[in-house]
Structures are given as C-alpha cells and as structure tokens.
Design a protein around this motif. Structure first.
Motif, PDB file in Angstrom:
ATOM      1  N   GLU A   1       0.848  -1.207   0.000  1.00 45.77           N
ATOM      2  CA  GLU A   1       0.000   0.000   0.000  1.00 45.77           C
ATOM      3  C   GLU A   1       0.879   1.253   0.000  1.00 45.77           C
ATOM      4  OE1 GLU A   1      -3.308   2.256  -0.222  1.00 45.77           O
ATOM      5  OE2 GLU A   1      -3.304   0.047  -0.238  1.00 45.77           O
TER       6      GLU A   1
ATOM      7  N   PRO B   1      -1.199   8.242  -1.619  1.00 42.99           N
ATOM      8  CA  PRO B   1      -1.559   7.554  -2.865  1.00 42.99           C
ATOM      9  C   PRO B   1      -0.907   8.173  -4.098  1.00 42.99           C
ATOM     10  CG  PRO B   1      -3.370   8.924  -2.133  1.00 42.99           C
ATOM     11  CD  PRO B   1      -2.352   8.953  -1.027  1.00 42.99           C
TER      12      PRO B   1
ATOM     13  N   ARG C   1      -8.323   3.992  -0.680  1.00 47.96           N
ATOM     14  CA  ARG C   1      -6.914   4.045  -1.055  1.00 47.96           C
ATOM     15  C   ARG C   1      -6.490   5.438  -1.502  1.00 47.96           C
ATOM     16  NH1 ARG C   1      -6.950   0.705  -5.439  1.00 47.96           N
ATOM     17  NH2 ARG C   1      -7.211  -1.041  -4.018  1.00 47.96           N
ATOM     18  N   ASP C   2      -7.356   6.115  -2.236  1.00 52.20           N
ATOM     19  CA  ASP C   2      -7.008   7.433  -2.783  1.00 52.20           C
ATOM     20  C   ASP C   2      -7.593   8.587  -1.976  1.00 52.20           C
ATOM     21  OD1 ASP C   2      -5.650   6.155  -4.829  1.00 52.20           O
ATOM     22  OD2 ASP C   2      -7.407   6.077  -6.129  1.00 52.20           O
TER      23      ASP C   2
ATOM     24  N   LYS D   1      -8.342   7.890   4.947  1.00 52.61           N
ATOM     25  CA  LYS D   1      -7.574   6.678   4.669  1.00 52.61           C
ATOM     26  C   LYS D   1      -7.266   5.929   5.959  1.00 52.61           C
ATOM     27  CE  LYS D   1      -3.875   4.909   1.786  1.00 52.61           C
ATOM     28  NZ  LYS D   1      -3.056   5.153   0.620  1.00 52.61           N
TER      29      LYS D   1
ATOM     30  N   ALA E   1      -6.197  -5.567   0.794  1.00 58.21           N
ATOM     31  CA  ALA E   1      -6.155  -4.366  -0.035  1.00 58.21           C
ATOM     32  C   ALA E   1      -7.309  -3.439   0.334  1.00 58.21           C
ATOM     33  CB  ALA E   1      -6.231  -4.750  -1.508  1.00 58.21           C
ATOM     34  N   LEU E   2      -7.033  -2.163   0.328  1.00 52.64           N
ATOM     35  CA  LEU E   2      -8.069  -1.174   0.639  1.00 52.64           C
ATOM     36  C   LEU E   2      -8.984  -0.968  -0.556  1.00 52.64           C
ATOM     37  CD1 LEU E   2      -5.937   1.567   2.467  1.00 52.64           C
ATOM     38  CD2 LEU E   2      -7.291  -0.266   3.501  1.00 52.64           C
TER      39      LEU E   2
ATOM     40  N   ALA F   1     -10.834   1.090  -3.323  1.00 46.42           N
ATOM     41  CA  ALA F   1     -10.255   2.174  -4.125  1.00 46.42           C
ATOM     42  C   ALA F   1     -10.630   3.544  -3.586  1.00 46.42           C
ATOM     43  CB  ALA F   1     -10.696   2.032  -5.574  1.00 46.42           C
TER      44      ALA F   1
END
Length: 573
Positions: free
Chosen positions: A469, A473, A514-515, A521, A508-509, A511
């Motif tokens: 990660e 981002p 993630r951004d 976040k 995984a985060l 999307a």
C-alpha cells in the motif's frame, strides 16, 4: 533427422517394433478426441482424399535381443496418443468387419507380437484390447483405463458401413520424423510441439536412467522419491517462475543437482562443456553427455546420491512457505521467502549444496542469514540479478561451506554486478530507490518479521497474504491538495514511490479509501470500507504512522530513515 510423408503402412510394416518409452506419461485422450478421429476417418472414406493426422517423431531404438523377431526398433518421442488411438480404432473396425487377419498382418510383427509396445502405465490394458476377438464392450473397473475407454467408445460408435479399411490405409497420412540415436529429441519436440505439451527434463531422464529391465532400481531410486504418493507428486509437479519461464520443481531439482557435478573439480570439466551444460533447454542431454564423457558411462555416479539430495531438496525448499508465517531467527524459512517470494531461484543450487553438506545447524542458519542480508541489501539498492547464477555456482566450485568463508567471499567481490552494498548505499536506496512492488513488499515483510515483538497480539501472516500500500496515494492530486510549486509536486511524485511511503497490509483497501485524504484513509468509511487503523493496526513497520495527523514528504523521509536503521541492524554482513 529425416522428415518425410508417411502412411500408417510405412510406420507399421510387419518388421518394425514401435516402443513407447517405459516411463512415459499415460495415454490421456478422451471422448472428444476419439470422436474427432472417427469423424476424420468417415470423411476420408467419403471423399477418398488424403487426410493429414499430424506428426510422428521416432528415434532409433534398441537392438533386438535373442528370441525377439523384429528387425528394427523405433522409440516414440511424439505421437503416442494418436498412434495408440489409431490402432485401437483399427482393431475395433477390423473386428466389426471380420478382418482380423488383415489387422494382424499389418499391426503384428510376423503375425505375432503387436507392433506397438506400450509403457509401464498402459501396457496391460493395451495388450488386453489387442487380443480381444469380439467387438463388444468390456468392463473398465476403477481406476478406469483410457485405453479400455477408447476401445469401448469405438465399439459403441463405429458404423462399419461408413468405413473402408483400404481407403483409410491409402489416404491417412502423417509427417514422420526419424531421429538418430544421438540427436536431441527434447529440442526437436519443443520446436515442433505439435501437442502443446512440453517434454520435461524429468521424463527424459527417467527413461534414460531406467528401462524395462531395471524396474526394481527405478522403484527404489526414483518412484520412492518422486512418485511415492499424491502429495509427493503435487510437490514435484508444481511449476515455479524462473526468469521468463515456468519450470516444474522436479526440473529445478535436476538443474540444481547437476550443478554439484559440474562444479566438482575432480571431473575437470572443460569450459566449452560447462557452457553447453548451462543450457536448461537441453539439460537431459547434458546429463547424458556428462555421464558418457566424464563418468565412463557409469550412470550410478549420478544415481547413487540422487535420492539423498532429492529428499534434502524437498525437506528444505518449500514454495508453500510464502503462505505461512516465518520466524525472526535466521533459517531456511526466511530463505524460502527470498527464493520463491522474491523470485531468486538462482540461489537454489547453492542452498541445496549447503543444506546437504553443512552438518552444524547453527552454522547453517548463520549462512542463511548472511545470504538473506546479501540479497536484501542488493534489492534495496536495485542491483542487477543477472550474474547471480555465476556467483552461486562459484560458491559451490570453491566449496564454501562455512559462514566465515562465505562472508569473506561476498564482501570481497569487486565485480560491479555482484558486489555487496555498504550502509551508505543502503541509505541512498531507502531514500531514492523506486522498486517494483514485489521487491518493496519483500523488504518491508522481512523487516516486519524481524522487528515485531514476540508477545505481539497480531500474528504475522505469510508473505503472500499481504498487499503493498502507498500511504500517500499515487493519485494524491484528487484529495491531498496542491503543492506550492511544480518542483514540489515532482518531488512528492518521486517520494511516494520510495520505501518510506510504502507499507504491507493484510487486505487491499477499497479504491475509494486508497485514494482518499489522510484522515479518511486511516479511519475508513465503515466496516465495509475499512481504513488503515482497522486493516493495519499491529504492524510494527508502520511504527507510529497511524498516530500521525498528517502524512507528508517530511514524514516519508523520517520513516525511510527509521526503516533504514532497522535494515542496517538486521542485514549485517
């Protein structure tokens, strides 16, 4: 090599025995391919036009022994499946037409033994159907035989009124390729590859080392090691990425095992032969050349140690380790992640060499730790791996079997392609290296496994269970605000790809998380879209990251410095 057009009557000619290598894979065709052959034969009879059935590769075989009535023997390199199917088809058709004498004349040697002799896996079933006198379905008990299955299929589906034997004989064509005894069947097979199935090194070696007369030796020295049970077969058949290709573990073993002989100074192997032996695409032929030239043809020089080294290989080299937790102590578990997780398979021959020959477990683990440190320092500075093969085989050549000598060797390398980076270069690497995700993940994972507390309430997962990660981002412009200048933006773009901005997390985060901006976040957007506080809490490589109210260039640089200090302390040489 001689390639030419051939009819089935040119392949089976009443005096030639065609042998399937005794240990070659089983007959595997199924109903779809049986049906296709039947349709093809009906088409041939209907149109009376030539029909091409594919290529057949035959290699010069053994000489007849006393009492055997064939004049010539050919070994099948490629074509077992279609020749077997064709003979079963013709057997049923001749039975249905009452032409058994014609079948025996064409497909038996001097009217006696069947001209196609099968290997270990199918010989009983094939010879059984070849002796049948009626076109009737026969029992096929479990585990079912595909040979008997083909016979029963043709009994049920052949309509003899649509078929004519002589028309089929005259119009069914093959490309026949004949090889001399010393030609490389593996290279030719892989080039033509008409069936899309690779002829593996292990299959070629099995048929080189053993034959119908040495089944007992085969059971002791091969089957008991590589084919003992389903779990054993799954291990050896598993394919691993090695460079640009995938190779079965059993083939990787034989490559590694061969290095132990190539690098042994007692054989005094010429540089020209060493160059030839380095080609993995001709490994089976290299074994044969080595045994004939340097061992006086004595196969036992290779066979006698093979079982012990194969067992050592399986006990130590485990791709599945990437799915399991590893200890912080130096050892083979961590090396497995370096080899299979970070794709450093060129280490394997030397790892096998020391695993088998270093008896002191503490000394062996110390050597594993040195190798991990060496590889990971080079990963951090983005050093090339292209000379690793020469490096690790040189360690075998020079019989490096203790930690002190290994350290001196690695530290003393002056070659720019294999040198050991010092702490200053490590510092530059942590500050500036932009690595591929796999390398970054490996660095952080191996650091995490070392620095975490033994009493941590969060269990360390396997390497494959983590995702990489970017804390800031790559699409930071969407939610992180603009930089004051374009130069500042370029610096941020550069920094966010470095190790100080990277983390491993167990899932995984989403999307949208993630951004998102830093506060989102961290916190996430509810249980369905968790943030770092929920996903990554308890990871020691995040240190105090999750307590930061802001994440920026300064924090990235600070974290890189902290990670560097740990790496320098852990990866010492």
């Amino acid at each position: 090599m001689d390639a030419h057009k051939a009819l089935i009557t040119n392949i089976f000619n009443n005096s030639t025995l065609v042998e399937v290598p005794f240990f070659q894979r089983s007959y595997v065709w199924k109903e779809d391919l049986w049906g296709r052959l039947l349709e093809d034969m009906e088409f041939v009879v209907k149109t009376k036009k030539p029909h091409f059935l594919g290529s057949i590769i035959l290699k010069e075989g053994r000489k007849p022994r006393q009492g055997e009535n064939f004049a010539d023997c050919r070994t099948i390199v490629d074509g077992q499946q279609r020749l077997t199917t064709f003979l079963i088809f013709m057997k049923v058709l001749c039975l249905k037409l009452g032409q058994t004498a014609l079948f025996d004349c064409q497909f038996r040697i001097m009217g006696q033994m069947i001209a196609l002799r099968h290997g270990r896996n199918d010989i009983q079933a094939f010879e059984k159907v070849m002796t049948l006198s009626k076109a009737e379905i026969i029992d096929n008990p479990e585990p079912a035989s595909r040979i008997i299955g083909a016979f029963n299929y043709f009994v049920e589906h052949i309509d003899e009124s649509k078929l004519d034997i002589m028309t089929i004989f005259v119009n069914t064509q093959f490309v026949r390729i004949d090889l001399d005894a010393d030609e490389d069947e593996q290279q030719i097979f892989d080039t033509i590859n008409s069936l899309g199935v690779n002829l593996t090194t292990s299959e070629l070696l099995k048929n080189y080392f053993f034959n119908r007369e040495t089944v007992g030796e085969y059971e002791r020295k091969w089957a008991d090691v590589f084919e003992k049970d389903d779990e054993t077969k799954v291990y050896w058949d598993r394919e691993i990425e090695t460079g640009r290709i995938k190779r079965a573990i059993i083939d990787i073993f034989f490559d590694s095992y061969f290095q132990l002989f190539i690098q042994d100074k007692q054989y005094n192997i010429s540089n020209e032969d060493k160059l030839m032996y380095s080609r993995v695409d001709r490994l089976a032929q290299s074994y044969q050349h080595f045994i004939n030239k340097y061992c006086g043809g004595n196969k036992n020089i290779v066979l006698d140690q093979m079982k012990e080294y194969a067992e050592c290989f399986r006990n130590n080299l485990k791709p599945n380790q990437c799915g399991m937790s590893i200890p912080k102590e130096e050892g083979i578990e961590r090396i497995n992640v370096v080899i299979f997780g970070l794709k450093n398979t060129t280490m394997i021959p030397y790892i096998l060499y020391i695993a088998k020959n270093v008896q002191d477990k503490n000394e062996l683990n110390k050597m594993y730790g040195i190798l991990e440190s060496y590889i990971m320092r080079r990963v951090v500075v983005h050093a090339s791996t292209k000379s690793y093969n020469n490096l690790f085989t040189s360690l075998i050549l020079n019989k490096v079997l203790d930690s002190q000598t290994l350290t001196l060797r690695l530290k003393g390398i002056g070659d720019a392609t294999t040198y050991c980076p010092d702490d200053n270069e490590m510092k530059i690497g942590f500050e500036t290296s932009k690595l591929v995700n796999l390398q970054s993940k490996g660095i952080i994972y191996l650091l995490e496994s070392k620095i975490r507390s033994d009493n941590s309430s969060t269990a360390l997962l396997g390497f494959n269970n983590y995702s990489l990660e970017h804390l800031m981002p790559k699409k930071w412009r969407n939610n992180w605000g603009a930089c004051a200048t374009e130069d500042d933006a370029k610096k941020r773009d550069s920094l966010l790809l470095t190790l100080g901005n990277l983390a491993i997390i167990p899932q995984a985060l989403n999307a949208s998380i993630r951004d998102a901006a830093w506060n989102v976040k961290k916190a996430g957007k509810g249980q369905n879209k968790p943030g770092l506080l929920l996903c990554a809490s308890g990871l020691y490589t995040l240190h105090d990251v999750l307590q930061k109210n802001d994440w920026n260039e300064h924090e990235i640089e600070n974290r890189a410095e902290w990670l560097l200090a740990n790496a320098q302390n852990i990866w010492k040489i």
